[in-house]
Design a protein around this motif. Structure first.
Motif, PDB file in Angstrom:
ATOM      1  N   ALA A 192      10.100   1.095   6.323  1.00 41.35           N
ATOM      2  CA  ALA A 192       8.773   1.698   6.442  1.00 41.35           C
ATOM      3  C   ALA A 192       8.779   3.128   5.916  1.00 41.35           C
ATOM      4  O   ALA A 192       7.835   3.557   5.231  1.00 41.35           O
ATOM      5  CB  ALA A 192       8.308   1.656   7.897  1.00 41.35           C
ATOM      6  N   ARG A 193       9.826   3.889   6.208  1.00 48.10           N
ATOM      7  CA  ARG A 193       9.920   5.262   5.715  1.00 48.10           C
ATOM      8  C   ARG A 193       9.971   5.298   4.184  1.00 48.10           C
ATOM      9  O   ARG A 193       9.344   6.139   3.539  1.00 48.10           O
ATOM     10  CB  ARG A 193      11.157   5.946   6.292  1.00 48.10           C
ATOM     11  N   ALA A 194      10.774   4.390   3.617  1.00 52.06           N
ATOM     12  CA  ALA A 194      10.883   4.357   2.157  1.00 52.06           C
ATOM     13  C   ALA A 194       9.548   3.973   1.521  1.00 52.06           C
ATOM     14  O   ALA A 194       9.143   4.554   0.504  1.00 52.06           O
ATOM     15  CB  ALA A 194      11.973   3.370   1.747  1.00 52.06           C
ATOM     16  N   LEU A 195       8.853   3.008   2.109  1.00 52.49           N
ATOM     17  CA  LEU A 195       7.545   2.619   1.586  1.00 52.49           C
ATOM     18  C   LEU A 195       6.546   3.764   1.678  1.00 52.49           C
ATOM     19  O   LEU A 195       5.735   3.983   0.775  1.00 52.49           O
ATOM     20  CB  LEU A 195       7.023   1.407   2.364  1.00 52.49           C
ATOM     21  N   LEU A 220       1.268   3.038   1.785  1.00 52.59           N
ATOM     22  CA  LEU A 220       1.034   3.345   3.193  1.00 52.59           C
ATOM     23  C   LEU A 220       0.623   2.131   4.005  1.00 52.59           C
ATOM     24  O   LEU A 220       1.061   1.975   5.160  1.00 52.59           O
ATOM     25  CB  LEU A 220      -0.028   4.441   3.308  1.00 52.59           C
ATOM     26  N   GLU A 221      -0.195   1.257   3.427  1.00 54.50           N
ATOM     27  CA  GLU A 221      -0.638   0.082   4.183  1.00 54.50           C
ATOM     28  C   GLU A 221       0.535  -0.830   4.516  1.00 54.50           C
ATOM     29  O   GLU A 221       0.692  -1.277   5.662  1.00 54.50           O
ATOM     30  CB  GLU A 221      -1.693  -0.678   3.381  1.00 54.50           C
ATOM     31  N   GLU A 222       1.374  -1.099   3.523  1.00 52.49           N
ATOM     32  CA  GLU A 222       2.545  -1.938   3.780  1.00 52.49           C
ATOM     33  C   GLU A 222       3.512  -1.247   4.732  1.00 52.49           C
ATOM     34  O   GLU A 222       4.125  -1.892   5.594  1.00 52.49           O
ATOM     35  CB  GLU A 222       3.252  -2.277   2.461  1.00 52.49           C
ATOM     36  N   ALA A 223       3.640   0.077   4.596  1.00 53.18           N
ATOM     37  CA  ALA A 223       4.522   0.821   5.493  1.00 53.18           C
ATOM     38  C   ALA A 223       4.065   0.687   6.936  1.00 53.18           C
ATOM     39  O   ALA A 223       4.890   0.498   7.853  1.00 53.18           O
ATOM     40  CB  ALA A 223       4.556   2.292   5.081  1.00 53.18           C
ATOM     41  N   GLU A 224       2.762   0.750   7.155  1.00 58.24           N
ATOM     42  CA  GLU A 224       2.232   0.622   8.512  1.00 58.24           C
ATOM     43  C   GLU A 224       2.493  -0.771   9.085  1.00 58.24           C
ATOM     44  O   GLU A 224       2.812  -0.926  10.265  1.00 58.24           O
ATOM     45  CB  GLU A 224       0.735   0.930   8.520  1.00 58.24           C
ATOM     46  N   GLU A 225       2.365  -1.795   8.242  1.00 64.18           N
ATOM     47  CA  GLU A 225       2.628  -3.166   8.693  1.00 64.18           C
ATOM     48  C   GLU A 225       4.093  -3.331   9.097  1.00 64.18           C
ATOM     49  O   GLU A 225       4.401  -3.934  10.130  1.00 64.18           O
ATOM     50  CB  GLU A 225       2.274  -4.152   7.581  1.00 64.18           C
ATOM     51  N   VAL A 226       4.989  -2.792   8.276  1.00 65.89           N
ATOM     52  CA  VAL A 226       6.418  -2.902   8.575  1.00 65.89           C
ATOM     53  C   VAL A 226       6.758  -2.120   9.834  1.00 65.89           C
ATOM     54  O   VAL A 226       7.531  -2.581  10.686  1.00 65.89           O
ATOM     55  CB  VAL A 226       7.259  -2.415   7.373  1.00 65.89           C
TER      56      VAL A 226
END
Length: 250
Positions: free
Chosen positions: A212-215, A221-227
């Motif tokens: 999530a941090r790497a994303l 940001l949307e994918e990072a939040e999902e992860v």
């Protein structure tokens, strides 16, 4: 999302300690020790016995000695474990798998004590014994972590890369590679490494948080939040299981 800060690398060492060492014993028959006369947490007993008798290599059951070291690990007696694994390495056949495993385990015990310089030395000895064996990827992975803790970030990445070359199906190696790549700002490559670890079955809150941090760094940001949401869910599940186990009692 969580703050980057000076975060600790939640590292999965992957050295494969078996959970089956429930009984603590000091009875390798070749040492001819009466267990009733030995304090099992005496940190000097094995060294004293072996030094006093100048035991021949063929007279020592290295496997039993390794089990003693693993038993020390199970009860968090890491100093005694380092000494025992050193003895196992000494009496194992040079460059054998047993010797390599003993050096790897010695490194892990030193790492538990945060003696990372000694851990680095032990892992290097393991790799000197055999650079392509079944234990080599573990040695490379653990060496990478110890080097990172010791401040040798660039060399840490080199050994993380070597670990996945030796065993591309070792998820802990991919996880560490991802972490070190992210530390160098190579976030896209880091996400690919994390995905490899996830595909190989390493799915826990720690690796998902790192992904999530790497994303987030990549602006996804949307994918990072999902992860991150999945990481939070897994962490909550793990905490709930711990509470349930505590409430259930022994």
């Amino acid at each position: 999302m969580t703050d980057d800060g000076d975060r600790e690398h939640r590292y999965s060492e992957g050295q494969g300690f078996d959970d089956g060492y429930d009984d603590f014993t000091l009875e390798p028959p070749e040492l001819k020790v009466d267990p009733s006369k030995v304090d099992p947490v005496d940190s000097r007993v094995l060294a004293d016995i072996l030094d006093r008798r100048n035991v021949d290599r063929d007279d020592v059951d290295v496997t039993s000695l390794m089990e003693v070291g693993l038993s020390y690990m199970q009860i968090n007696r890491f100093e005694e474990a380092t000494e025992t694994f050193a003895r196992a390495a000494q009496f194992a056949e040079e460059e054998s798998l047993e010797a390599q495993e003993a050096w790897v385990n010695k490194g892990v015990a030193h790492a538990e004590l945060e003696e990372f310089d000694e851990a680095i030395g032990a892992y290097r000895e393991a790799l000197r014994a055999n650079e392509r064996s079944e234990h080599a990827a573990t040695a490379e992975t653990n060496l990478a972590y110890a080097l990172w803790e010791f401040g040798e970030v660039e060399e840490a990445l080199e050994h993380a890369e070597r670990a996945v070359e030796i065993d591309p199906r070792f998820p802990q190696a991919w996880y560490n590679r991802g972490f070190f790549l992210s530390e160098r700002g190579l976030h896209e490559d880091a996400v690919n490494a994390y995905d490899n670890a996830l595909r190989l079955g390493m799915r826990n809150a720690d690796i998902l948080e790192e992904k999530a941090r790497a994303l987030e760094e990549l602006g996804q940001l949307e994918e990072a939040e999902e992860v991150q949401a999945e990481a939070d869910e897994l962490r909550e599940q793990a905490e709930q299981e711990m509470v349930e186990e505590y409430d259930a009692g022994p």
